[in-house]
Design a protein around this motif. Structure first.
Motif, PDB file in Angstrom:
ATOM      1  N   ASP A  11      -1.519  10.655 -15.988  1.00  0.00           N
ATOM      2  CA  ASP A  11      -2.182   8.779 -15.328  1.00  0.00           C
ATOM      3  C   ASP A  11      -1.780   8.418 -16.358  1.00  0.00           C
ATOM      4  N   LEU A  12      -0.892   7.842 -17.108  1.00  0.00           N
ATOM      5  CA  LEU A  12      -0.270   6.750 -17.801  1.00  0.00           C
ATOM      6  C   LEU A  12      -0.860   5.881 -17.856  1.00  0.00           C
ATOM      7  N   THR A  13      -1.756   4.678 -18.452  1.00  0.00           N
ATOM      8  CA  THR A  13      -1.178   3.096 -18.567  1.00  0.00           C
ATOM      9  C   THR A  13      -0.817   2.649 -20.010  1.00  0.00           C
ATOM     10  N   THR A  14      -0.847   1.559 -20.074  1.00  0.00           N
ATOM     11  CA  THR A  14      -0.515   0.812 -21.801  1.00  0.00           C
ATOM     12  C   THR A  14      -2.218   1.329 -22.935  1.00  0.00           C
ATOM     13  N   SER A  15      -2.489   1.879 -22.439  1.00  0.00           N
ATOM     14  CA  SER A  15      -3.736   1.504 -23.446  1.00  0.00           C
ATOM     15  C   SER A  15      -4.718   2.845 -22.513  1.00  0.00           C
ATOM     16  N   LYS A  16      -3.901   4.485 -21.770  1.00  0.00           N
ATOM     17  CA  LYS A  16      -4.459   4.929 -22.453  1.00  0.00           C
ATOM     18  C   LYS A  16      -3.971   6.219 -21.379  1.00  0.00           C
ATOM     19  N   ALA A  17      -3.961   7.514 -21.351  1.00  0.00           N
ATOM     20  CA  ALA A  17      -3.018   8.785 -21.031  1.00  0.00           C
ATOM     21  C   ALA A  17      -4.701   9.651 -20.805  1.00  0.00           C
ATOM     22  N   PHE A 215       7.469  11.365  -9.860  1.00  0.00           N
ATOM     23  CA  PHE A 215       6.492  10.103 -10.348  1.00  0.00           C
ATOM     24  C   PHE A 215       6.378   8.989  -9.299  1.00  0.00           C
ATOM     25  N   THR A 216       5.451   8.365  -9.692  1.00  0.00           N
ATOM     26  CA  THR A 216       4.934   7.775  -9.259  1.00  0.00           C
ATOM     27  C   THR A 216       4.162   6.241  -9.789  1.00  0.00           C
ATOM     28  N   LEU A 217       4.798   5.477  -9.995  1.00  0.00           N
ATOM     29  CA  LEU A 217       4.354   3.705 -10.880  1.00  0.00           C
ATOM     30  C   LEU A 217       3.878   3.043  -9.039  1.00  0.00           C
ATOM     31  N   GLU A 218       2.342   2.682 -10.321  1.00  0.00           N
ATOM     32  CA  GLU A 218       1.000   2.541  -8.943  1.00  0.00           C
ATOM     33  C   GLU A 218       0.652   0.870  -9.371  1.00  0.00           C
ATOM     34  N   VAL A 219       0.779  -0.276  -8.696  1.00  0.00           N
ATOM     35  CA  VAL A 219       1.283  -1.283  -8.892  1.00  0.00           C
ATOM     36  C   VAL A 219      -0.738  -2.156  -8.312  1.00  0.00           C
ATOM     37  N   PRO A 220      -2.192  -2.665  -8.693  1.00  0.00           N
ATOM     38  CA  PRO A 220      -2.613  -2.705  -8.398  1.00  0.00           C
ATOM     39  C   PRO A 220      -2.842  -4.369  -8.220  1.00  0.00           C
ATOM     40  N   ILE A 221      -3.348  -4.704  -6.798  1.00  0.00           N
ATOM     41  CA  ILE A 221      -3.450  -6.720  -7.005  1.00  0.00           C
ATOM     42  C   ILE A 221      -4.697  -6.449  -6.231  1.00  0.00           C
ATOM     43  N   ALA A 222      -5.786  -7.183  -7.322  1.00  0.00           N
ATOM     44  CA  ALA A 222      -6.917  -7.414  -7.447  1.00  0.00           C
ATOM     45  C   ALA A 222      -7.545  -8.325  -6.023  1.00  0.00           C
ATOM     46  N   ASP A 223      -5.970  -9.335  -6.042  1.00  0.00           N
ATOM     47  CA  ASP A 223      -6.594 -10.873  -5.152  1.00  0.00           C
ATOM     48  C   ASP A 223      -4.902 -11.421  -4.736  1.00  0.00           C
ATOM     49  N   LEU A 224      -4.510 -11.368  -3.396  1.00  0.00           N
ATOM     50  CA  LEU A 224      -3.794 -11.422  -2.554  1.00  0.00           C
ATOM     51  C   LEU A 224      -3.499 -12.579  -3.051  1.00  0.00           C
ATOM     52  N   THR A 225      -4.557 -13.948  -3.278  1.00  0.00           N
ATOM     53  CA  THR A 225      -4.330 -15.514  -2.776  1.00  0.00           C
ATOM     54  C   THR A 225      -4.285 -15.782  -4.102  1.00  0.00           C
ATOM     55  N   PRO A 227      -2.226 -13.826  -6.558  1.00  0.00           N
ATOM     56  CA  PRO A 227      -1.744 -12.976  -7.377  1.00  0.00           C
ATOM     57  C   PRO A 227      -1.497 -12.269  -9.073  1.00  0.00           C
ATOM     58  N   SER A 228      -1.592 -11.708  -9.495  1.00  0.00           N
ATOM     59  CA  SER A 228      -1.445 -11.539 -11.199  1.00  0.00           C
ATOM     60  C   SER A 228      -0.685 -10.290 -11.470  1.00  0.00           C
ATOM     61  N   LEU A 229      -0.662 -10.215 -12.975  1.00  0.00           N
ATOM     62  CA  LEU A 229       0.540  -8.654 -13.268  1.00  0.00           C
ATOM     63  C   LEU A 229       0.639  -9.210 -14.487  1.00  0.00           C
ATOM     64  N   SER A 230      -0.422  -7.655 -14.854  1.00  0.00           N
ATOM     65  CA  SER A 230       0.038  -7.100 -16.185  1.00  0.00           C
ATOM     66  C   SER A 230      -0.036  -5.820 -15.913  1.00  0.00           C
ATOM     67  N   ALA A 231       0.748  -6.105 -17.085  1.00  0.00           N
ATOM     68  CA  ALA A 231       1.225  -4.230 -17.881  1.00  0.00           C
ATOM     69  C   ALA A 231      -0.310  -3.169 -18.075  1.00  0.00           C
ATOM     70  N   ASN A 233      -2.734  -2.875 -15.750  1.00  0.00           N
ATOM     71  CA  ASN A 233      -2.727  -2.534 -14.769  1.00  0.00           C
ATOM     72  C   ASN A 233      -1.875  -1.111 -14.417  1.00  0.00           C
ATOM     73  N   LEU A 234      -1.240  -1.781 -15.036  1.00  0.00           N
ATOM     74  CA  LEU A 234       0.029  -0.646 -14.279  1.00  0.00           C
ATOM     75  C   LEU A 234      -0.230   0.960 -14.214  1.00  0.00           C
ATOM     76  N   THR A 235      -0.051   2.003 -13.598  1.00  0.00           N
ATOM     77  CA  THR A 235       0.108   3.515 -14.064  1.00  0.00           C
ATOM     78  C   THR A 235       1.231   4.062 -13.563  1.00  0.00           C
ATOM     79  N   LEU A 236       1.533   4.602 -14.417  1.00  0.00           N
ATOM     80  CA  LEU A 236       2.349   5.958 -14.091  1.00  0.00           C
ATOM     81  C   LEU A 236       1.836   6.892 -14.051  1.00  0.00           C
ATOM     82  N   LYS A 237       1.754   7.815 -12.293  1.00  0.00           N
ATOM     83  CA  LYS A 237       1.696   9.480 -12.665  1.00  0.00           C
ATOM     84  C   LYS A 237       2.519   9.999 -12.254  1.00  0.00           C
TER      85      LYS A 237
END
Length: 246
Positions: A11-17, A215-225, A227-231, A233-237
């Motif tokens: 699991d790879l994110t911008t801050s850890k692996a 490869f799987t790119l996972e994008v979580p959305i905390a609140d659909l009402t 929505p905000s996207l930040s790098a 929060n992205l996880t590459l599996k």
């Protein structure tokens, strides 16, 4: 001869692996029983601060033996020295009713078994899980699971709508007769072998996945009402598997 399979998922994110999955599995057959054993060593995590320490704990080890719809699970064998070892049992059968086939399963999790808790703590009571999968109705397959552990019934319906696979799921508190959560998931094939999956929960959160090969790119959305996207929060599996012959 037993076969050994190495399965990993990084699991790879911008801050850890980190290795979300790292397990060695071996399978063999003895007197008609299929034996499967899995070891899950603890592995370090790589962050911006460096590599975390290696764990000195004994790897988690699980085994199971199955034959004719009966499976005996030997969970967390590494806890035997601590006298925390109680196996669990599952029975799965196909039952014909009025020319319709139903898949029925029952699982007994005795008091002291450590399979349910993430911290491997022993259960303090006996738990029975029951499940039935009914024949498809208009292309949709209904499934019902019930657990005495939390007195919760899970109702799931899944089927195809054009090229999409739709799954509706709800957890119901039997005693309180109220919903404990619901979700809807849609998986759709895209060009170039990409599979898109969108899951929406009743708490207004959602998750989007784009998968191709390992490869799987996972994008979580905390609140659909809102929505905000930040790098961050992205996880590459990335999955990897290798078979060995012994």
């Amino acid at each position: 001869m037993p076969a050994v399979t190495l399965n990993t998922r990084t699991d790879l994110t911008t801050s850890k692996a980190k290795l979300g999955t790292f397990e060695l599995t071996t399978t063999t057959t003895v007197e008609g029983w299929k034996i499967k054993a899995t070891a899950e060593p603890s592995v370090p995590e790589l962050t911006k601060s460096g590599l975390s320490d290696f764990s000195a704990e004994i790897p988690a080890m699980n085994a199971e033996a199955s034959k004719d719809g009966i499976t005996v699970f030997l969970d967390n064998l590494q806890l035997i020295p601590k006298k925390q070892f109680v196996p669990r049992l599952k029975i799965a059968k196909s039952v014909d009713v009025a020319d319709q086939s139903y898949d029925v399963k029952a699982e007994l999790i005795p008091k002291g078994n450590t399979s349910a808790a993430k911290d491997n703590s022993p259960s303090n009571s006996h738990v029975v899980k029951l499940g039935v999968t009914a024949p498809a109705i208009s292309g949709f397959t209904p499934k019902l699971d019930y657990s005495t552990g939390n007195n919760t019934a899970t109702v799931e319906v899944s089927g195809k709508v054009d090229k999409a696979t739709v799954t509706l799921k709800a957890d119901i508190d039997i005693e309180g007769k109220k919903s404990k959560g619901a979700s809807a998931k849609v998986a759709y094939p895209l060009p170039e072998g990409v599979k898109a999956t969108v899951e929406v929960k009743d708490d207004k959160s959602a998750k989007v996945e784009l998968a191709k090969d390992q490869f799987t790119l996972e994008v979580p959305i905390a609140d659909l009402t809102a929505p905000s996207l930040s790098a961050d929060n992205l996880t590459l599996k990335v999955k990897y598997s290798m078979d060995f012959d012994m």
